[in-house]
Scaffold this motif. Structure first.
Motif, PDB file in Angstrom:
ATOM      1  N   LEU A 133       0.815  -1.209   0.000  1.00 44.37           N
ATOM      2  CA  LEU A 133       0.000   0.000   0.000  1.00 44.37           C
ATOM      3  C   LEU A 133       0.849   1.260   0.000  1.00 44.37           C
TER       4      LEU A 133
ATOM      5  N   ASP B 281      -3.431   5.082  -0.445  1.00 43.41           N
ATOM      6  CA  ASP B 281      -4.456   4.064  -0.186  1.00 43.41           C
ATOM      7  C   ASP B 281      -5.017   4.177   1.230  1.00 43.41           C
TER       8      ASP B 281
ATOM      9  N   ARG C 145      -5.990  -3.806   2.606  1.00 44.15           N
ATOM     10  CA  ARG C 145      -5.468  -4.615   1.497  1.00 44.15           C
ATOM     11  C   ARG C 145      -6.467  -5.672   1.051  1.00 44.15           C
TER      12      ARG C 145
END
Length: 410
Positions: free
Chosen positions: A4, A72, A288
């Motif tokens: 990420l 993210d 994730r």
């Protein structure tokens, strides 16, 4: 680059603590956008000491620069007064966000963030890692089925200590209530998640320590906390309705457990991540995997109580410590008496738009300036130092000074 892209907002001591953990989570984190307006050189020096970290960390001077790179996820570790504003900016850009405690400094601000997160369907979590600390859950599990009559919690820190090879100074620019009460609320919530604390007495103690009495369902609780103790202390003591007692001393995690006077084996945490690392890894893993955050105990909508308790205690404590200062001055004590100066500094330093002093000498210099400014803020005083005038103006507009003035006139 796998993993990420995480925006880490905040370059102070707590931001560096998070950076150290993110550097270890290379299987989850591909890139860290590290935002700090003032600490660029310190960030680079910090990264240079960590093998493999510099190429994965990108220091940036503004949140806008980080947002332009489409992170993210984000972790907010700025000064407490900036938490709400920073979190709002991230939520409006639909970035899943973990805000270190406190979520905000007022209940209204906290509820506004929760509403915004719900409106935009963006995960918003609070950094209350004790809520998922395995050693706390293990201890309380040993008391399952035994009703609690009374609770005693202690959370004490020295002004300076060395932990994990790093010198740690207590944080003057965050009010001690906003720094410590969220931890104590987390423990109370684990003890009884069906009741919110009902505030009773708030008592100033020596050296700026505090005692709080409250009700929690059918239990009575006493909390003691402070940032000028001789030694670090973390303690939960439970008085059980069947006459038994349970105690967890986790000054050194995972702690020592005593049930009815007998020491029991603590939780084996060999090779496992610590509470903060577990918190960050869990936050990143859910992102994730694209899983739902709604069951997280750290979901902001579940943690409004931490802000409510902190705001209530802080409001009461400001008045109580101002009255304590007034009473001690009336009996002839001086402003630089250790107790008086502690009460003054703890309530004035968080009001100032300054960076946290990084050395003991700078802290003492700030403390001296604050005490001098409070003394000069008295309407009968004659200010001869022009440099104090902006500080005096800030002090005179504060609730602490209002209560101090009213107490001295009474």
């Amino acid at each position: 680059m796998s993993g990420l892209t995480v925006a880490l907002v905040g370059g102070g001591r707590w931001g560096r603590t998070h950076a150290s953990i993110l550097a270890q989570l290379s299987d989850r984190v591909g890139r860290v956008l590290w935002v700090s307006r003032h600490n660029g050189e310190a960030l680079n020096a910090f990264l240079a000491d960590r093998t493999g970290a510099p190429h994965r960390f990108t220091p940036l001077a503004s949140l806008d620069a980080a947002l332009a790179l489409r992170p993210d996820a984000a972790i907010v570790a700025t000064p407490a007064a900036d938490h709400a504003g920073t979190a709002e900016s991230l939520l409006r850009r639909d970035v899943p966000t973990l805000v270190e405690k406190p979520l905000a400094l007022s209940v209204d601000s906290a509820k506004g963030l929760v509403d915004l997160a719900a409106e935009r369907n963006v995960p918003l979590l609070v950094g209350l890692h004790l809520l998922s600390a395995p050693f706390l859950r293990h201890f309380l599990g040993l008391c399952t089925g035994r009703a609690v009559a009374a609770i005693e919690l202690e959370w004490l820190d020295p002004e300076q200590e060395t932990r994990h090879g790093i010198v740690k100074l207590s944080n003057l620019t965050t009010h001690k209530v906003d720094e410590i009460i969220p931890h104590l609320w987390s423990m109370l919530h684990l003890i009884d998640d069906n009741a919110e604390p009902q505030l009773g007495a708030v008592k100033p103690l020596a050296q700026g320590a505090v005692e709080v009495e409250l009700g929690l369902g059918r239990s009575l609780a006493v909390l003691r906390f402070g940032r000028r103790a001789v030694l670090r202390k973390r303690l939960i003591r439970l008085e059980l309705r069947d006459g038994g007692r349970a105690e967890l001393d986790f000054t050194i995690e995972p702690g020592r457990i005593f049930i009815d006077g007998v020491e029991l084996p603590g939780l084996d945490v060999g090779g496992k991540l610590g509470p903060l690392a577990t918190e960050l890894a869990g936050f990143l893993d859910v992102i994730r995997a694209g899983r739902d955050f709604s069951s997280s105990p750290q979901l902001a909508s579940r943690c409004i109580g931490a802000v409510e308790l902190a705001e209530a205690v802080r409001t009461r404590l400001i008045a109580e410590e101002a009255q304590a200062v007034s009473a001690r001055l009336a009996r002839g004590d001086e402003m630089k008496d250790p107790d008086i100066s502690a009460w003054i500094i703890d309530n004035v330093a968080p009001l100032l738009d300054i960076q946290e002093p990084r050395t003991s000498d700078l802290r003492q210099e700030l403390a001296d300036v604050i005490v001098d400014a409070v003394e000069a803020a008295d309407p009968t005083a004659h200010v001869h130092h022009d440099g104090l005038r902006p500080l005096i103006a800030t002090i005179q507009q504060s609730d602490f000074f209002r209560h101090l003035t009213l107490s001295r006139l009474a």
